[in-house]
Design an enzyme around this catalytic site. Structure first.
Site, short mmCIF file in Angstrom:
data_model
loop_
_atom_site.label_atom_id
_atom_site.label_comp_id
_atom_site.label_asym_id
_atom_site.label_seq_id
_atom_site.Cartn_x
_atom_site.Cartn_y
_atom_site.Cartn_z
CG HIS A 35 5.41 0.95 2.34
ND1 HIS A 35 4.84 2.14 1.96
CD2 HIS A 35 4.88 0.65 3.55
CE1 HIS A 35 4.00 2.55 2.90
NE2 HIS A 35 4.00 1.66 3.89
CG HIS A 67 0.21 -12.78 -0.88
ND1 HIS A 67 0.73 -14.01 -1.21
CD2 HIS A 67 0.67 -12.51 0.35
CE1 HIS A 67 1.48 -14.46 -0.22
NE2 HIS A 67 1.45 -13.56 0.75
CD GLU A 93 1.06 0.82 9.49
OE1 GLU A 93 0.38 0.74 8.46
OE2 GLU A 93 1.70 1.83 9.82
CB CYS A 126 1.90 10.47 -2.62
SG CYS A 126 1.18 8.89 -3.04
CG HIS A 151 -0.36 0.60 2.46
ND1 HIS A 151 -1.08 1.38 3.33
CD2 HIS A 151 0.91 0.58 2.96
CE1 HIS A 151 -0.30 1.79 4.31
NE2 HIS A 151 0.90 1.32 4.12
CG HIS A 178 2.71 -2.34 6.55
ND1 HIS A 178 3.72 -1.85 7.34
CD2 HIS A 178 2.22 -1.28 5.86
CE1 HIS A 178 3.83 -0.55 7.14
NE2 HIS A 178 2.93 -0.17 6.25
ZN LIG Z 1 2.57 1.57 5.29
#
Ligand SMILES: [Zn+2]
Length: 167
Positions: free
Chosen positions: A35, A75, A154, A31, A22, A37
């Protein structure tokens, strides 16, 4: 005076997780880059007991529900459809993302989860999942529940909780 008692059950398991990509947009013109999590979830239900089973909700059913909902976004690239700074267009086999009018990413459609949220923060992901859980429980006649709570982590020690009253 009548006392009011409720019970609380929670589930957090190694398989109700999602490893997803995300990026979020910030106030102003910033922005994040893409990346990922390893998100972990916890669901909490509060309410009265089922008079026959003497539980708030069936743990097996709750685990299956959370596994199904987290599998949907596992995924995937999580994309927020309601973000006014992003233009997300799905065209056949690809999804293009523009930020403030500038092309930024193109992803394969099957790799994306297009979500009805304004930003893919853990707060908004928690609210999204709580809404999905609420809809599923409404269909399963779980009338004794009073509250749904979803926590999404996260990173270790970095989480948000969304709590919604059902009454
Ligand atoms: Zn993040």
């Amino acid at each position: 005076m009548a006392s009011r008692a409720e019970f609380r059950v929670s589930v957090t398991k190694d398989n109700i997780v999602f490893a997803s990509a995300h990026f979020i947009t910030f106030p102003g013109h910033r922005c994040e880059t893409l990346h990922g999590h390893n998100y972990r979830t916890r669901v909490v239900l509060e309410g009265d007991l089922d008079p026959e089973a003497h539980y708030v909700f069936d743990f097996v059913e709750l685990k299956h529900l959370m596994k199904r909902l987290t599998d949907e976004i596992d995924h995937k690239v999580l994309l927020p459809l309601d973000n006014p700074k992003l233009k997300i267009v799905k065209q056949g086999e690809s999804v293009s993302v523009a930020y403030e009018g500038k092309p930024r990413y193109v992803f394969p459609t099957g790799d994306c989860a297009l979500l009805p949220v304004p930003n893919t923060t853990v707060e908004m992901l928690a609210r999204y999942l709580a809404g999905r859980v609420r809809a599923e429980l409404a269909a399963s006649d779980a009338v004794r529940l009073s509250t749904i709570e979803i926590e999404i982590e996260e990173n270790f020690g970095q989480s948000a909780t969304y709590r919604e009253s059902l009454k």
